[in-house]
Design a protein around this motif. Structure first.
Motif, PDB file in Angstrom:
ATOM      1  N   THR A 251       0.591  -1.181   0.430  1.00  0.00           N
ATOM      2  CA  THR A 251      -0.014  -0.109  -0.365  1.00  0.00           C
ATOM      3  C   THR A 251       1.171   0.745   0.201  1.00  0.00           C
ATOM      4  O   THR A 251       0.360   2.273  -0.594  1.00  0.00           O
ATOM      5  CB  THR A 251      -1.110   0.208   1.464  1.00  0.00           C
ATOM      6  OG1 THR A 251      -1.319  -1.081   1.441  1.00  0.00           O
ATOM      7  CG2 THR A 251      -2.393   0.943   0.906  1.00  0.00           C
ATOM      8  N   ILE A 252       1.874   0.958   0.736  1.00  0.00           N
ATOM      9  CA  ILE A 252       2.760   2.312   0.165  1.00  0.00           C
ATOM     10  C   ILE A 252       2.980   3.255  -0.939  1.00  0.00           C
ATOM     11  O   ILE A 252       3.133   4.207  -1.187  1.00  0.00           O
ATOM     12  CB  ILE A 252       4.383   2.411   0.954  1.00  0.00           C
ATOM     13  CG1 ILE A 252       5.207   1.840   0.513  1.00  0.00           C
ATOM     14  CG2 ILE A 252       4.459   1.293   2.052  1.00  0.00           C
ATOM     15  CD1 ILE A 252       6.763   0.636   0.615  1.00  0.00           C
ATOM     16  N   CYS A 253       2.666   2.076  -1.759  1.00  0.00           N
ATOM     17  CA  CYS A 253       3.393   2.878  -3.432  1.00  0.00           C
ATOM     18  C   CYS A 253       1.884   3.893  -4.084  1.00  0.00           C
ATOM     19  O   CYS A 253       2.304   4.536  -4.792  1.00  0.00           O
ATOM     20  CB  CYS A 253       2.899   1.500  -4.380  1.00  0.00           C
ATOM     21  SG  CYS A 253       4.433   0.223  -4.460  1.00  0.00           S
ATOM     22  N   GLU A 254       1.008   3.588  -3.336  1.00  0.00           N
ATOM     23  CA  GLU A 254      -0.292   4.334  -2.697  1.00  0.00           C
ATOM     24  C   GLU A 254       0.456   5.859  -2.335  1.00  0.00           C
ATOM     25  O   GLU A 254      -0.888   7.134  -2.941  1.00  0.00           O
ATOM     26  CB  GLU A 254      -1.804   3.733  -2.983  1.00  0.00           C
ATOM     27  CG  GLU A 254      -2.110   2.846  -3.034  1.00  0.00           C
ATOM     28  CD  GLU A 254      -3.300   2.011  -2.496  1.00  0.00           C
ATOM     29  OE1 GLU A 254      -4.138   3.087  -1.676  1.00  0.00           O
ATOM     30  OE2 GLU A 254      -3.558   1.144  -2.846  1.00  0.00           O
ATOM     31  N   PHE A 255       0.957   5.798  -2.051  1.00  0.00           N
ATOM     32  CA  PHE A 255       1.836   7.004  -1.191  1.00  0.00           C
ATOM     33  C   PHE A 255       3.137   7.526  -1.392  1.00  0.00           C
ATOM     34  O   PHE A 255       3.497   7.557  -0.912  1.00  0.00           O
ATOM     35  CB  PHE A 255       1.513   7.220   0.318  1.00  0.00           C
ATOM     36  CG  PHE A 255      -0.352   6.772   1.084  1.00  0.00           C
ATOM     37  CD1 PHE A 255      -0.892   7.850   1.705  1.00  0.00           C
ATOM     38  CD2 PHE A 255      -0.840   5.426   0.998  1.00  0.00           C
ATOM     39  CE1 PHE A 255      -2.417   7.458   1.601  1.00  0.00           C
ATOM     40  CE2 PHE A 255      -1.870   5.379   1.289  1.00  0.00           C
ATOM     41  CZ  PHE A 255      -2.430   6.040   1.335  1.00  0.00           C
TER      42      PHE A 255
END
Length: 311
Positions: free
Chosen positions: A122-126
């Motif tokens: 999910t870090i890739c969404e930020f």
């Protein structure tokens, strides 16, 4: 060039008042991590929202920490951090508290690599937030973090921090430096060592054994000896009198902050500020410490604190 010092979060101790007072009086710390922010059914805890509020974090370089078990939880907490203006965040995969581990949070997610990977992806969404990860060797096996390491190496992380115990140890027993060594050998990210660092000699011992470290993260060691990071970073030891003067200034800032924040009166302020003595000055005379902790009025408490600091 000295290694970098980071200040570990400890629930109930390193709140914004503590971080601000430490940064203003002692310093020597590159980053102060907040106790983890969690998501509950009713949303976020007001206490945690206050702790990360930008207006209460002006002096210390703060990195908010989140704890999550799913992409949904991660997404909501990371969004909160972004809305508060943070552009760095730390992911807690090391908390040993059973209440969190049962929810597959903290070190409790390490036995479930598929869940951990989904959460971390999910870090890739930020892309506007730089993430780091703090973890343990595993929950009940020292192989769990090692197995996850190839995946961690591929993520766009600023660094990793490894505490070389398993979750079921809590904070008991010896740290496993051999397991840390295996992780260190294969980790391609900048790496911090965390766990049982209480003296300058401890810092030098760890960095001598693991010279490629980016630095060390101190928690209980800095709560006990709050000048430790400053002494290491500057290479200059404080005199006994300088330590006493700084302790008086540090305690005064804490008392002022808690007095202004807490609305329950003198007794609530006393209950809160006494927690600092759970760790601070562990070598102080037991009789003096008992007098501090048994104080029921602020005036008596202040008199006891003065005697304890002056030794």
């Amino acid at each position: 060039m000295p290694y970098t010092i980071h200040f570990a979060p400890l629930q109930g101790y390193t709140d914004s008042a503590y971080r601000e007072a430490h940064a203003q009086v002692f310093g020597g710390v590159e980053a102060y991590y907040t106790p983890f922010v969690r998501l509950e059914r009713e949303g976020f805890r007001n206490k945690e929202l206050r702790d990360i509020a930008p207006e209460g974090n002006l002096s210390a370089p703060v990195v908010p920490q989140l704890i999550a078990s799913s992409p949904e939880e991660f997404r909501r907490i990371a969004t909160l951090f972004r809305e508060c203006g943070y552009r760095r965040a730390d992911i807690n995969m090391g908390c040993p508290f059973p209440m969190q581990a049962r929810l597959h949070r903290g070190a409790g997610i390490l036995p479930y690599p598929d869940e951990a990977k989904k959460m971390l992806e999910t870090i890739c969404e930020f892309p506007d937030i730089r993430f780091s990860v703090k973890l343990r060797l595993g929950w009940d096996s020292a192989d769990e973090a090692q197995a996850l390491l190839p995946f961690l190496n591929e993520l766009p992380l600023t660094h990793l921090t490894l505490h070389p115990r398993i979750g079921t140890q809590q904070y008991k027993g010896a740290t496993d430096e051999d397991a840390f060594s295996r992780f260190y050998a294969q980790c391609t990210h900048p790496l911090f060592y965390n766990g049982d660092i209480h003296t300058l000699a401890d810092i030098h011992s760890i960095t001598a054994r693991f010279p490629r470290l980016k630095g060390v993260m101190l928690g209980r060691g800095l709560l006990a000896f709050p000048w430790l990071a400053a002494e290491y970073s500057s290479g200059v030891s404080l005199s006994v009198q300088e330590k006493k003067d700084k302790l008086h200034a540090f305690h005064a800032l804490l008392l002022e902050s808690y007095s202004s924040r807490l609305e329950g009166g003198e007794h609530q302020v006393l209950d809160k500020i006494k927690t600092v003595w759970d760790y601070l000055l562990p070598d102080a005379e037991k009789k003096l410490r008992k007098k501090v902790l048994k104080s029921t009025r602020l005036a008596a408490y202040m008199e006891a604190v003065k005697a304890m600091i002056e030794g």
